[in-house]
Design an enzyme around this catalytic site. Structure first.
Site, mmCIF file in Angstrom:
data_model
loop_
_atom_site.group_PDB
_atom_site.id
_atom_site.type_symbol
_atom_site.label_atom_id
_atom_site.label_comp_id
_atom_site.label_asym_id
_atom_site.label_seq_id
_atom_site.Cartn_x
_atom_site.Cartn_y
_atom_site.Cartn_z
ATOM 1 N N SER A 20 6.984 -6.147 45.251
ATOM 2 C CA SER A 20 6.535 -7.337 44.541
ATOM 3 C C SER A 20 7.049 -8.547 45.300
ATOM 4 O O SER A 20 8.136 -8.523 45.878
ATOM 5 C CB SER A 20 7.115 -7.325 43.127
ATOM 6 O OG SER A 20 7.213 -8.644 42.630
ATOM 7 N N GLU A 68 -3.212 3.007 41.750
ATOM 8 C CA GLU A 68 -3.920 2.053 40.877
ATOM 9 C C GLU A 68 -5.303 1.733 41.448
ATOM 10 O O GLU A 68 -6.278 1.585 40.713
ATOM 11 C CB GLU A 68 -3.100 0.779 40.713
ATOM 12 C CG GLU A 68 -1.810 1.013 39.936
ATOM 13 C CD GLU A 68 -0.838 -0.151 40.097
ATOM 14 O OE1 GLU A 68 -1.160 -1.252 39.638
ATOM 15 O OE2 GLU A 68 0.238 0.054 40.692
ATOM 16 N N LYS A 79 10.907 -3.765 42.667
ATOM 17 C CA LYS A 79 9.651 -3.050 42.422
ATOM 18 C C LYS A 79 9.210 -2.135 43.564
ATOM 19 O O LYS A 79 9.319 -2.473 44.733
ATOM 20 C CB LYS A 79 8.518 -4.052 42.139
ATOM 21 C CG LYS A 79 8.639 -4.800 40.845
ATOM 22 C CD LYS A 79 8.703 -3.911 39.636
ATOM 23 C CE LYS A 79 7.423 -3.528 39.035
ATOM 24 N NZ LYS A 79 6.409 -4.291 38.578
ATOM 25 N N HIS A 134 -2.994 14.082 24.238
ATOM 26 C CA HIS A 134 -2.831 12.727 23.666
ATOM 27 C C HIS A 134 -1.615 12.016 24.262
ATOM 28 O O HIS A 134 -1.008 11.159 23.610
ATOM 29 C CB HIS A 134 -2.701 12.767 22.133
ATOM 30 C CG HIS A 134 -3.730 13.628 21.473
ATOM 31 N ND1 HIS A 134 -4.938 13.132 21.044
ATOM 32 C CD2 HIS A 134 -3.748 14.956 21.212
ATOM 33 C CE1 HIS A 134 -5.659 14.125 20.520
ATOM 34 N NE2 HIS A 134 -4.954 15.241 20.622
#
Ligand code: ARG
Length: 476
Positions: free
Chosen positions: A293, A306, A299, A172
């Site tokens: 970014s 992803e 970043k 979890h």
């Protein structure tokens, strides 16, 4: 027959005349809108090598069956070889043909003249395209398997280097129990290993030769299908011509395996995205596998990972479409089936793009070993071990589970870690905590206590590593 075919004289690929495989029955050719919709060359041009190989084998079979003479067979075979050279050199731009089969036949006419009209004897595009696509899939899947081996190997190398590093495991996404870092890496290894087995299983069913099935009822000429099978390196000859031209369950199987691989890569990716976040800091993604970014200078985004998650969604869509193609389809070939190649290619291409990046990313991961070992010592991760200790002292597990719960609650109320609670608090949670001395809490003891096969004990993990290495041998 021959009169239905418009044979162009030598022309450049930019201005060829149309070559049609049919045309006697209809008063006029299809409307431009239908011709455009129907045209599959932009997709199936990728089958050109397989189409030519299949045709060369077909020439041999026609010759053995006495349909073409040895001289004609030589002319056709040499012509097909030249067509292959031309396609290799000139490519597909500006080709007006309906599909790859039409293009190859047109170029064969240009190369050898009228004898080209004998090639399609006893054959249909229905058995031809099924043969081409299966051949293509067998090769493409061998490349996918090699890429899977590469990724599995990268996971294995990282696992071997990190047998003695401990980390928290999660259920979890909440801290559960300590494990060896190698154990987490190998969990991803085994998922991909099963995908390799699934792929090998699917390929057994792909390696069944449809050629010789004709349009639906079998070739009208006595071609030796065993010869064809051997020439094209298939494993078996299909048992039923109607089934052979109309089924694409094998496409569904490959796309399913691809979707499963996508799902597995997305889970590995998600773990790595979470573990490499500022909040966790367990692992650093190599600079080359992050992107910046346009606005925020700090970043380093895990775009490759992803995209693994995102592409898994596309693969799932391909699977839905593949099964959807077959659902409710009348028996025999139907043009719906032309869509199969788009799905097959899309699935293979997705993996071909994704697997190398994932392999390279895994190979270059840098784990923060000290942080991981430290995180594994979180006493909350050892609660199960505390309960197990009471069990070894004769307390039934359910009772010991509650006792540990009471101890954790007392620690929380006191604002202390449990190790700092006084003996009285331990005795109050359960007297057995003190008989035989207060239990020692250590992540190392916790993983070693799980020496069971498939567990986290050192010997068990080393045995697992050895099994993983053995499993990397090429699949037959
Ligand atoms: N381009 C077609 C396909 O990909 C080839 C088979 C055409 N067969 C036919 N009966 N029209 O499925």
């Amino acid at each position: 027959m021959r009169s239905q075919l418009i044979v162009p004289s030598k022309r450049s690929p930019a201005t060829p005349a149309p070559h049609r495989l049919y045309g006697g029955r209809a008063a006029a050719g299809p409307a431009p809108s239908l011709a455009e919709l129907n045209r599959s060359l932009p997709v199936d041009q990728r089958l050109w090598r397989e189409d030519i190989e299949g045709s060369r084998a077909w020439v041999q079979a026609l010759c053995r069956a006495g349909v073409v003479t040895a001289d004609e067979a030589r002319a056709l075979d040499g012509g097909l070889e030249q067509v292959a050279e031309r396609l290799e050199e000139e490519g597909f731009e500006g080709r007006p043909d309906e599909d790859i089969h039409t293009l190859v036949e047109r170029l064969l006419y240009e190369t050898v003249g009228d004898v080209a009209g004998k090639l399609h004897t006893g054959r249909s595009r229905n058995d031809q395209v099924a043969t081409d696509a299966r051949l293509w899939a067998l090769r493409a899947c061998a490349r996918i398997d090699a890429e899977l081996v590469g990724l599995c190997d990268a996971l294995l190398v990282q696992a071997e280097a990190h047998v003695d590093v401990l980390m928290p495991s999660y259920t979890h996404l909440r801290r559960a129990q300590p494990v060896r870092l190698a154990h987490w890496l190998l969990a991803h290894f085994w998922a991909l290993h099963r995908d390799r087995r699934r792929l090998a299983g699917a390929l057994e069913r792909v390696a069944v030769l449809p050629l010789g099935s004709g349009a639906i009822a079998g070739s009208g000429f006595p071609v030796d299908r065993t010869l064809l099978k051997e020439l094209l390196a298939f494993r078996e000859v299909s048992e039923n011509s109607l089934d052979a031209v109309s089924d694409r369950d094998w496409v569904c199987e490959i796309v399913f395996v691809a979707a499963m691989i996508g799902a597995h890569l997305s889970r590995l990716a998600e773990d790595l995205i979470v573990f490499s976040s500022e909040e966790f800091g367990f692992v650093t993604l190599p600079d080359a596998y992050t992107t910046g970014s346009s606005l925020m200078p700090q970043k380093r985004n895990p775009d490759g990972l992803e995209l693994a998650r995102g592409i898994a969604a596309r693969l799932l869509g391909d699977l839905t479409a593949a099964v959807g193609l077959l659902k409710g389809l009348p028996s025999g070939y139907n043009k719906d089936l032309q869509e199969d190649k788009r799905l097959l290619f899309s699935a293979v291409d997705a993996l071909a793009a994704l697997l190398p990046v994932t392999r390279e990313t895994v190979a270059a991961l840098e784990f923060d070993v000290a942080l991981l070992n430290d995180a594994a010592e979180d006493e909350a991760l050892l609660a199960t071990d505390l309960a197990d200790t009471l069990v070894r002292r004769g307390v039934p597990f359910r009772e010991s589970h509650h006792a540990v719960g009471r101890l954790l609650r007392a620690a929380e109320a006191a604002g202390l870690p449990i190790v700092e609670l006084p003996d009285a608090a331990w005795a109050e949670a359960h007297p057995a905590f003190l008989t035989g001395g207060r239990p020692r809490l250590s992540a190392f003891d916790s993983v070693e206590a799980r020496g069971v096969a498939g567990g986290t004990g050192r010997a068990a993990v080393l045995a697992q590593l050895a099994a993983a290495k053995r499993s990397l041998a090429p699949l037959s």
